[in-house]
Write a protein that holds these residues in place. Structure first.
Motif, PDB file in Angstrom:
ATOM      1  N   TYR A 147       0.843  -1.198   0.000  1.00  0.00           N
ATOM      2  CA  TYR A 147       0.000   0.000   0.000  1.00  0.00           C
ATOM      3  C   TYR A 147       0.876   1.245   0.000  1.00  0.00           C
ATOM      4  O   TYR A 147       1.749   1.410   0.861  1.00  0.00           O
ATOM      5  N   ASN A 149       0.775   5.285   0.282  1.00  0.00           N
ATOM      6  CA  ASN A 149      -0.010   6.449   0.664  1.00  0.00           C
ATOM      7  C   ASN A 149       0.154   7.581  -0.349  1.00  0.00           C
ATOM      8  O   ASN A 149       1.061   7.573  -1.189  1.00  0.00           O
ATOM      9  N   ALA A 158      -3.645   3.413   5.564  1.00  0.00           N
ATOM     10  CA  ALA A 158      -3.186   2.186   4.915  1.00  0.00           C
ATOM     11  C   ALA A 158      -3.918   0.971   5.477  1.00  0.00           C
ATOM     12  O   ALA A 158      -4.253   0.033   4.747  1.00  0.00           O
ATOM     13  N   THR A 175       2.884  -1.690   4.242  1.00  0.00           N
ATOM     14  CA  THR A 175       2.906  -0.268   3.912  1.00  0.00           C
ATOM     15  C   THR A 175       4.238   0.310   4.357  1.00  0.00           C
ATOM     16  O   THR A 175       4.916  -0.252   5.221  1.00  0.00           O
TER      17      THR A 175
END
Length: 392
Positions: A147, A149, A158, A175
């Motif tokens: 993920y 951002n 996330a 993330t």
């Protein structure tokens, strides 16, 4: 849909919080009672009330499961408070609130019974912090969702829009804080860069060195400004099996330049930094809210000069030459009432040379607006179903 605030920033942030209820990152009653205490448009009130709600949660004792749940919600409320820190006139408040949100998140990580590991991804002489959540054993290779951002999303975001849904399907999820994001910005002083492949490739290297990541089933998901970064990255990093841009972003600067009067755009085009900055400074003295927004937006670019900020943003553009190098399947979300990059999802979709899908989200579905803030469940179902088809 009737708004809770006339202040557009407060309204969007509140909708984002309410969407997080789906993933346990907020509770409806906590959100609504906090909203009821906030003075519309008042930055100090916004910060104080979300902080008070978070403080109450963090002060309460309970089991490990309850402690984890409350810490996650507190982290979410503190992250929300940071959004108005620059509207208070307190120069140090943003960083201190961010640190508090990150401590609450780390309290969640420490208390949860989920398998989660803190990572340090080697990056250009330093490291980028990240979190990897596992669904299986350490030696069990799983599909892994990475993920990414956007310009101001928190690590809780996330969780809400990527990690929790991936775990529910038996995937791993990771993330990281890239340059200009979260800890990389606040603690390390690293700033945005347009060539995001130089960020994603070290992340992919780190994941594929592990026994728990299936090297053939790696997905890269980007939200908000990462709707630019993710297509840019997969144009050069071809070990990613599938990618998602939510929404599609071809030209990051368009969201900023649309607010500039024509004479300022001409000064920008002419390279007249001194006059441009003087005119912007004059206007900002008369509009404190816009001044706070500019401070917030310029911070991750590493500048206090509006001219340098707008000039830098123009480098965040996907060209035909770059996009034609994308080889993996790409899903592009296209939310109705997209307020920052309207029309760019379809532009990106039409530029992509290979397998692609454009997924519409509508107001009738309760899914309108940037990153579908009130439709976390529906968005996750569509995005993760599509990824599952690509990763089989």
């Amino acid at each position: 849909m009737r708004p809770l605030f006339t202040d557009e920033d407060f309204e969007f942030a509140t909708r984002t919080l309410l969407g997080g209820v789906f993933a346990g990152a907020a509770d409806v009653g906590e959100v609504l009672t906090t909203v009821d205490r906030i003075r519309d448009g008042n930055g100090r009130s916004w910060v104080d009330e979300w902080t008070a709600t978070a403080d109450r949660l963090l002060a309460e004792d309970g089991s490990a499961a309850s402690t984890a749940a409350r810490a996650l919600r507190a982290a979410s409320y503190l992250a929300t408070a940071t959004g108005a820190a620059d509207r208070t006139g307190d120069d140090g408040l943003f960083a201190s609130l961010w640190e508090r949100h990150r401590r609450a998140w780390d309290a969640f990580v420490d208390a949860t019974d989920l398998a989660v590991e803190r990572l340090e991804v080697p990056y250009e002489g330093t490291t980028l912090p990240g979190y990897l959540f596992r669904s299986g054993a350490p030696d069990d290779p799983r599909p892994t969702l990475v993920y990414t951002n956007g310009s101001d999303g928190s690590v809780v975001g996330a969780w809400v829009r990527g990690i929790s849904g991936a775990l529910a399907r038996g995937w791993n999820a990771m993330t990281f804080d890239g340059p200009g994001q979260n800890a990389a910005l606040v603690r390390q002083g690293l700033h945005f860069r347009p060539d995001w492949e130089h960020v994603v490739t070290p992340v992919v290297d780190a994941l594929l060195a592990r026994a728990d990541a299936d090297p053939h089933r790696l997905a890269l998901v980007g939200v908000s400004q990462a709707g630019y970064w993710v297509p840019r990255a997969v144009a050069f990093e071809h070990r990613v099996a599938a990618a998602v841009a939510d929404p599609g972003v071809v030209d990051v600067s368009a969201a900023m330049l649309t607010h500039l009067p024509h004479h300022l755009v001409r000064l920008l085009d002419a390279g007249n930094r001194e006059v441009f900055d003087k005119e912007i400074a004059l206007g900002l003295r008369l509009t404190p809210r816009v001044r706070a927004m500019m401070t917030w937006r310029m911070r991750p670019y590493g500048t206090t000069s509006p001219f340098d900020f707008f000039t830098a943003a123009r480098a965040y553009t996907l060209t035909e030459d770059v996009v034609r190098q994308v080889t993996c399947p790409v899903l592009v979300t296209d939310p109705e009432q997209e307020q920052f990059w309207p029309g760019q999802s379809r532009r990106l979709y039409e530029m992509l040379p290979g397998p692609r899908e454009l997924v519409r989200f509508t107001a009738e579905e309760g899914a309108a607006g940037h990153c579908e803030p009130l439709a976390v469940g529906l968005r996750g179902e569509r995005v993760l179903d599509w990824l599952a088809r690509q990763l089989t």
